[in-house]
Design a protein around this motif. Sequence first.
Motif, PDB file in Angstrom:
ATOM      1  N   GLY A   1      47.302   3.896  63.199  1.00 21.47           N
ATOM      2  CA  GLY A   1      48.612   4.379  63.607  1.00 21.47           C
ATOM      3  C   GLY A   1      49.765   3.693  62.884  1.00 21.47           C
ATOM      4  N   VAL A   2      49.555   3.336  61.626  1.00 22.81           N
ATOM      5  CA  VAL A   2      50.596   2.618  60.876  1.00 22.81           C
ATOM      6  C   VAL A   2      51.117   3.413  59.676  1.00 22.81           C
ATOM      7  CG1 VAL A   2      49.792   0.331  61.572  1.00 22.81           C
ATOM      8  CG2 VAL A   2      48.861   1.363  59.493  1.00 22.81           C
ATOM      9  N   LEU A   3      50.840   4.703  59.629  1.00 20.77           N
ATOM     10  CA  LEU A   3      51.243   5.503  58.468  1.00 20.77           C
ATOM     11  C   LEU A   3      52.746   5.474  58.200  1.00 20.77           C
ATOM     12  CD1 LEU A   3      48.966   8.673  58.477  1.00 20.77           C
ATOM     13  CD2 LEU A   3      49.133   6.922  56.720  1.00 20.77           C
ATOM     14  N   GLY A   4      53.554   5.276  59.214  1.00 19.14           N
ATOM     15  CA  GLY A   4      55.008   5.270  59.024  1.00 19.14           C
ATOM     16  C   GLY A   4      55.601   3.887  58.829  1.00 19.14           C
ATOM     17  N   ASP A   5      54.766   2.848  58.845  1.00 20.15           N
ATOM     18  CA  ASP A   5      55.276   1.478  58.706  1.00 20.15           C
ATOM     19  C   ASP A   5      55.780   1.228  57.282  1.00 20.15           C
ATOM     20  OD1 ASP A   5      54.436   1.245  61.294  1.00 20.15           O
ATOM     21  OD2 ASP A   5      53.118  -0.477  60.954  1.00 20.15           O
ATOM     22  N   ALA A   6      56.888   0.492  57.204  1.00 26.39           N
ATOM     23  CA  ALA A   6      57.535   0.240  55.911  1.00 26.39           C
ATOM     24  C   ALA A   6      56.610  -0.466  54.931  1.00 26.39           C
ATOM     25  CB  ALA A   6      58.806  -0.568  56.117  1.00 26.39           C
ATOM     26  N   TRP A   7      55.852  -1.461  55.401  1.00 25.08           N
ATOM     27  CA  TRP A   7      54.968  -2.207  54.498  1.00 25.08           C
ATOM     28  C   TRP A   7      53.915  -1.290  53.879  1.00 25.08           C
ATOM     29  CZ3 TRP A   7      49.713  -2.453  55.238  1.00 25.08           C
ATOM     30  CH2 TRP A   7      49.239  -2.115  56.509  1.00 25.08           C
ATOM     31  N   LEU A   8      53.452  -0.316  54.661  1.00 22.33           N
ATOM     32  CA  LEU A   8      52.444   0.600  54.151  1.00 22.33           C
ATOM     33  C   LEU A   8      53.057   1.591  53.160  1.00 22.33           C
ATOM     34  CD1 LEU A   8      49.468   1.394  54.266  1.00 22.33           C
ATOM     35  CD2 LEU A   8      50.111   3.101  55.959  1.00 22.33           C
ATOM     36  N   ILE A   9      54.245   2.066  53.452  1.00 25.83           N
ATOM     37  CA  ILE A   9      54.924   2.994  52.535  1.00 25.83           C
ATOM     38  C   ILE A   9      55.197   2.300  51.196  1.00 25.83           C
ATOM     39  CG2 ILE A   9      57.049   4.315  52.173  1.00 25.83           C
ATOM     40  CD1 ILE A   9      56.982   4.786  55.282  1.00 25.83           C
ATOM     41  N   VAL A  10      55.660   1.052  51.245  1.00 18.62           N
ATOM     42  CA  VAL A  10      55.877   0.289  50.007  1.00 18.62           C
ATOM     43  C   VAL A  10      54.556   0.098  49.272  1.00 18.62           C
ATOM     44  CG1 VAL A  10      56.570  -1.958  49.081  1.00 18.62           C
ATOM     45  CG2 VAL A  10      57.967  -0.846  50.839  1.00 18.62           C
ATOM     46  N   SER A  11      53.508  -0.216  50.020  1.00 14.81           N
ATOM     47  CA  SER A  11      52.186  -0.405  49.420  1.00 14.81           C
ATOM     48  C   SER A  11      51.680   0.871  48.755  1.00 14.81           C
ATOM     49  CB  SER A  11      51.207  -0.867  50.492  1.00 14.81           C
ATOM     50  OG  SER A  11      49.959  -1.128  49.940  1.00 14.81           O
TER      51      SER A  11
ATOM     52  N   ASN B   1      48.510  -5.266  36.600  1.00 17.03           N
ATOM     53  CA  ASN B   1      47.874  -6.291  37.434  1.00 17.03           C
ATOM     54  C   ASN B   1      48.842  -6.863  38.468  1.00 17.03           C
ATOM     55  OD1 ASN B   1      45.455  -5.918  36.134  1.00 17.03           O
ATOM     56  ND2 ASN B   1      45.726  -7.628  34.739  1.00 17.03           N
ATOM     57  N   LEU B   2      50.106  -7.039  38.094  1.00 17.73           N
ATOM     58  CA  LEU B   2      51.101  -7.534  39.054  1.00 17.73           C
ATOM     59  C   LEU B   2      51.323  -6.537  40.192  1.00 17.73           C
ATOM     60  CD1 LEU B   2      53.772  -9.203  36.751  1.00 17.73           C
ATOM     61  CD2 LEU B   2      52.291 -10.332  38.435  1.00 17.73           C
ATOM     62  N   LEU B   3      51.306  -5.256  39.877  1.00 13.32           N
ATOM     63  CA  LEU B   3      51.442  -4.245  40.919  1.00 13.32           C
ATOM     64  C   LEU B   3      50.295  -4.330  41.919  1.00 13.32           C
ATOM     65  CD1 LEU B   3      52.667  -1.260  38.726  1.00 13.32           C
ATOM     66  CD2 LEU B   3      53.969  -2.375  40.567  1.00 13.32           C
ATOM     67  N   TRP B   4      49.077  -4.505  41.410  1.00 15.37           N
ATOM     68  CA  TRP B   4      47.933  -4.641  42.318  1.00 15.37           C
ATOM     69  C   TRP B   4      48.009  -5.927  43.117  1.00 15.37           C
ATOM     70  CZ3 TRP B   4      45.695  -1.008  44.436  1.00 15.37           C
ATOM     71  CH2 TRP B   4      45.373   0.165  43.755  1.00 15.37           C
ATOM     72  N   ALA B   5      48.505  -6.991  42.511  1.00 17.69           N
ATOM     73  CA  ALA B   5      48.664  -8.252  43.248  1.00 17.69           C
ATOM     74  C   ALA B   5      49.660  -8.072  44.394  1.00 17.69           C
ATOM     75  CB  ALA B   5      49.121  -9.362  42.304  1.00 17.69           C
ATOM     76  N   ALA B   6      50.752  -7.363  44.131  1.00 19.70           N
ATOM     77  CA  ALA B   6      51.752  -7.116  45.174  1.00 19.70           C
ATOM     78  C   ALA B   6      51.153  -6.281  46.309  1.00 19.70           C
ATOM     79  CB  ALA B   6      52.973  -6.416  44.578  1.00 19.70           C
ATOM     80  N   VAL B   7      50.372  -5.271  45.972  1.00 21.74           N
ATOM     81  CA  VAL B   7      49.724  -4.450  46.993  1.00 21.74           C
ATOM     82  C   VAL B   7      48.772  -5.316  47.824  1.00 21.74           C
ATOM     83  CG1 VAL B   7      48.094  -2.550  47.386  1.00 21.74           C
ATOM     84  CG2 VAL B   7      49.948  -2.283  45.737  1.00 21.74           C
ATOM     85  N   THR B   8      48.013  -6.157  47.167  1.00 21.86           N
ATOM     86  CA  THR B   8      47.074  -7.029  47.871  1.00 21.86           C
ATOM     87  C   THR B   8      47.802  -7.948  48.842  1.00 21.86           C
ATOM     88  OG1 THR B   8      45.568  -6.954  45.986  1.00 21.86           O
ATOM     89  CG2 THR B   8      45.239  -8.735  47.569  1.00 21.86           C
ATOM     90  N   VAL B   9      48.891  -8.554  48.397  1.00 21.07           N
ATOM     91  CA  VAL B   9      49.669  -9.433  49.273  1.00 21.07           C
ATOM     92  C   VAL B   9      50.204  -8.651  50.475  1.00 21.07           C
ATOM     93  CG1 VAL B   9      51.782 -10.818  49.424  1.00 21.07           C
ATOM     94  CG2 VAL B   9      50.233 -11.112  47.488  1.00 21.07           C
TER      95      VAL B   9
END
Length: 159
Positions: free
Chosen positions: A76-86, A139-147
Amino acid sequence: MTKFLLAVHVLAAIVAIGPVTVAASMFPPAARRALQSPGEPGGAETVRLLLRICRVYAVVGVVVPVFGFATAQNMGVLGDAWLIVSIALTALAALVLIVFVLPRQTAIADGLPGEDGERPVSVSSRATARLAMVTGVFNLLWAAVTVLMIVRPGSTTGA
């Protein structure tokens, strides 16, 4: 069900995205060595193998966002900001891979000497340097997603 989806999502990320990031990072130095020492055994073959790894695992990597969306929906987190950024960063990483990394890798691999020693296309070491830069961005983009996936604001893990 959420635990299963999350487990598949994380395993897919490790198994699919990990090899792409490693092989893509190894490609520019391997290509430079192959260009500088065209007669060295295995140089061009290594570069072509790294390209194949990137291509295959990029396709396999499609599983990661598929299970990510399923997990997010279950949580139930589809609308969360962190997920949208991810999601946006994941899409950007995929775009960088498809539009910049893989075509440049292909051009460089095509410019390596074949078995007959001839180069069908001229490739400069500057091309490998530009590829290294673009690969670093990927690689930096994937690192940001991982964080984001680990820290995720509002998490109940206490992080």
